[in-house]
Scaffold this motif. Sequence first.
Motif, PDB file in Angstrom:
ATOM      1  N   SER A 125       3.510   0.865   6.156  1.00  0.00           N
ATOM      2  CA  SER A 125       2.242   0.448   6.892  1.00  0.00           C
ATOM      3  C   SER A 125       0.673   1.609   5.752  1.00  0.00           C
ATOM      4  O   SER A 125       1.259   3.042   5.599  1.00  0.00           O
ATOM      5  CB  SER A 125       2.211   0.699   7.973  1.00  0.00           C
ATOM      6  OG  SER A 125       1.981   2.158   8.930  1.00  0.00           O
ATOM      7  N   CYS A 126      -0.482   0.985   6.102  1.00  0.00           N
ATOM      8  CA  CYS A 126      -1.288   1.496   5.430  1.00  0.00           C
ATOM      9  C   CYS A 126      -2.220   0.974   5.721  1.00  0.00           C
ATOM     10  O   CYS A 126      -2.619  -0.478   6.466  1.00  0.00           O
ATOM     11  CB  CYS A 126      -1.121   0.614   3.650  1.00  0.00           C
ATOM     12  SG  CYS A 126      -2.732   0.388   3.094  1.00  0.00           S
ATOM     13  N   ILE A 148       3.859  -3.164   6.232  1.00  0.00           N
ATOM     14  CA  ILE A 148       3.843  -3.748   4.471  1.00  0.00           C
ATOM     15  C   ILE A 148       5.545  -4.744   4.984  1.00  0.00           C
ATOM     16  O   ILE A 148       6.652  -4.030   4.643  1.00  0.00           O
ATOM     17  CB  ILE A 148       4.119  -3.481   3.997  1.00  0.00           C
ATOM     18  CG1 ILE A 148       2.799  -2.758   3.141  1.00  0.00           C
ATOM     19  CG2 ILE A 148       4.649  -4.252   2.594  1.00  0.00           C
ATOM     20  CD1 ILE A 148       2.225  -2.097   2.191  1.00  0.00           C
ATOM     21  N   SER A 184       6.818  -8.834  -0.070  1.00  0.00           N
ATOM     22  CA  SER A 184       6.161  -8.271  -1.111  1.00  0.00           C
ATOM     23  C   SER A 184       5.075  -8.783  -1.471  1.00  0.00           C
ATOM     24  O   SER A 184       4.573  -8.564  -2.063  1.00  0.00           O
ATOM     25  CB  SER A 184       7.730  -9.123  -2.111  1.00  0.00           C
ATOM     26  OG  SER A 184       7.398 -10.252  -2.186  1.00  0.00           O
ATOM     27  N   ASP A 190       2.692  -8.950   1.545  1.00  0.00           N
ATOM     28  CA  ASP A 190       2.441  -8.141   1.477  1.00  0.00           C
ATOM     29  C   ASP A 190       2.159  -6.669   0.743  1.00  0.00           C
ATOM     30  O   ASP A 190       0.751  -6.295   0.898  1.00  0.00           O
ATOM     31  CB  ASP A 190       2.824  -7.870   3.073  1.00  0.00           C
ATOM     32  CG  ASP A 190       3.377  -8.610   4.202  1.00  0.00           C
ATOM     33  OD1 ASP A 190       2.381  -9.746   4.734  1.00  0.00           O
ATOM     34  OD2 ASP A 190       4.127  -8.303   5.316  1.00  0.00           O
ATOM     35  N   PHE A 191       3.161  -6.530  -0.059  1.00  0.00           N
ATOM     36  CA  PHE A 191       2.771  -5.602  -0.562  1.00  0.00           C
ATOM     37  C   PHE A 191       1.650  -5.783  -2.000  1.00  0.00           C
ATOM     38  O   PHE A 191       0.469  -5.298  -2.017  1.00  0.00           O
ATOM     39  CB  PHE A 191       4.207  -5.034  -1.110  1.00  0.00           C
ATOM     40  CG  PHE A 191       4.683  -3.985  -2.059  1.00  0.00           C
ATOM     41  CD1 PHE A 191       4.620  -2.855  -2.122  1.00  0.00           C
ATOM     42  CD2 PHE A 191       3.926  -4.029  -3.428  1.00  0.00           C
ATOM     43  CE1 PHE A 191       4.451  -1.439  -2.680  1.00  0.00           C
ATOM     44  CE2 PHE A 191       3.946  -3.239  -4.407  1.00  0.00           C
ATOM     45  CZ  PHE A 191       3.744  -1.709  -4.253  1.00  0.00           C
ATOM     46  N   VAL A 215      -1.804  -6.272  -0.052  1.00  0.00           N
ATOM     47  CA  VAL A 215      -2.986  -4.961   0.303  1.00  0.00           C
ATOM     48  C   VAL A 215      -2.553  -3.297  -0.751  1.00  0.00           C
ATOM     49  O   VAL A 215      -3.849  -3.618  -0.911  1.00  0.00           O
ATOM     50  CB  VAL A 215      -1.855  -4.051   1.375  1.00  0.00           C
ATOM     51  CG1 VAL A 215      -2.176  -2.766   1.913  1.00  0.00           C
ATOM     52  CG2 VAL A 215      -1.477  -4.877   2.696  1.00  0.00           C
TER      53      VAL A 215
END
Length: 396
Positions: A334-335, A340, A343, A345-346, A349
């Motif tokens: 998570s960020c 996440i 991919s 989401d990756f 973000v």
Amino acid sequence: MFSKKVQAISPSPTLAIDAKAKQMKADGIDVIGFGAGEPDFDTPVHIREAAIKAINDGFTRYTPVAGSADLLEAICQKFRRDNGLQYEVKNIVVSNGAKHSLANAFAALLNPGDEVIVPAPYWVSYPEIVKMNDGVPVIVETVKENNFKITPKELQQALTDKTKAILLNSPNNPTGQVYNRAELEAIADFAVEHDLYVVSDEIYEKLIYGGEKHVSIASLGEAIKERTIIVNGVSKAYAMTGWRIGFTASTATLAKMMSSLQSHMASNANSIAQKATIAALSGPQDCVAEMRAAFAARRDAMVEKIAAISGLSCIEPLGAFYVFVDVSGMLGRSCRGRTIKTSDDFAAVLLEEKQVTVVPGTGFGAPEFIRLSYALSMEKMLEGLERIDAFVRSLE
Ligand code: PMP
Ligand code: GLU
């Protein structure tokens, strides 16, 4: 009620991400775009000059639908010189980009319900183009252990009495892998044995690094040549994405059908771009060698950097201008409170946090990957990779 068929088509995610990065740049945002599916180089000068000459000579009218006679001859020469293939002008159809050529090919081949085997990871547009033409894309997973290349065993498992064609793309977008002669021979034998067509997308033919050589499956014998539609064009090799010229080589019967279809859909491809394409295919080829050398250096640097980022990995690409990066190790991290999960989401973000665009693997049928293009300057590329590194290190 609008067309159900068209509503089932999703817009191209690669074009969407590229447009987003271009817009952010235009808005003054310091974005680094790894989305681009186009060379960052300008079209070589002698090609541009041929276009200017075409305009000044008044070559501004309709040409024959399949292309002007001199261009068709130049394409036949290209096939003889580069691929050892003998075609005549009646076998060639010039269209508005390789994408249009692919659409013509599937329109000519498919009846409703016909299946096309599409090895995954695949370029985003293949399943959609098949669906647009009433076909059914049959997605076949390939394995990393075989460098994402499809084998006759996997083809056999996907085969049904509806299978009409196999889609082949070497060098591959997004994986950068290249099929060697023996692998192509095995696929060709399978296609001939089972009476299948092969649509062979060879648009990245000139962009191969290292020892591997491009082999066109159609060059492996008369039987497979009869069953192959080669798709190629000038977008990638000659930095001509905006000119919109692609072409097919096939049997004369198929070429006639594609040309007849195109006569109602688009007429001929742009007459000026046709003259520029003659200059590209028949003129000096050192511009291609220069661009290839620049891509090769960037590829090496990118692969080295990805390997050094803990949790990311990739298989070394041998061609095209993409690195397909495994981000499965990032999923679940998570960020700043955002988990996440995919991919997508990756990519989302990463864009928010570091102003870097990448293409998530979802559209390529490989949801645990992202695609990075190295069609950007070495300097920008290295800075972007630093940002990705910092992003990955910040994930909890
Ligand atoms: N095939 C592949 C694998 C591609 O990546 C692209 C990229 N646009 C195309 C075909 C279409 O190329 P064109 O720009 O000539 O339509
Ligand atoms: N083919 C390129 C890509 O994969 C260009 C964009 C597109 O036509 O989809 O990014």
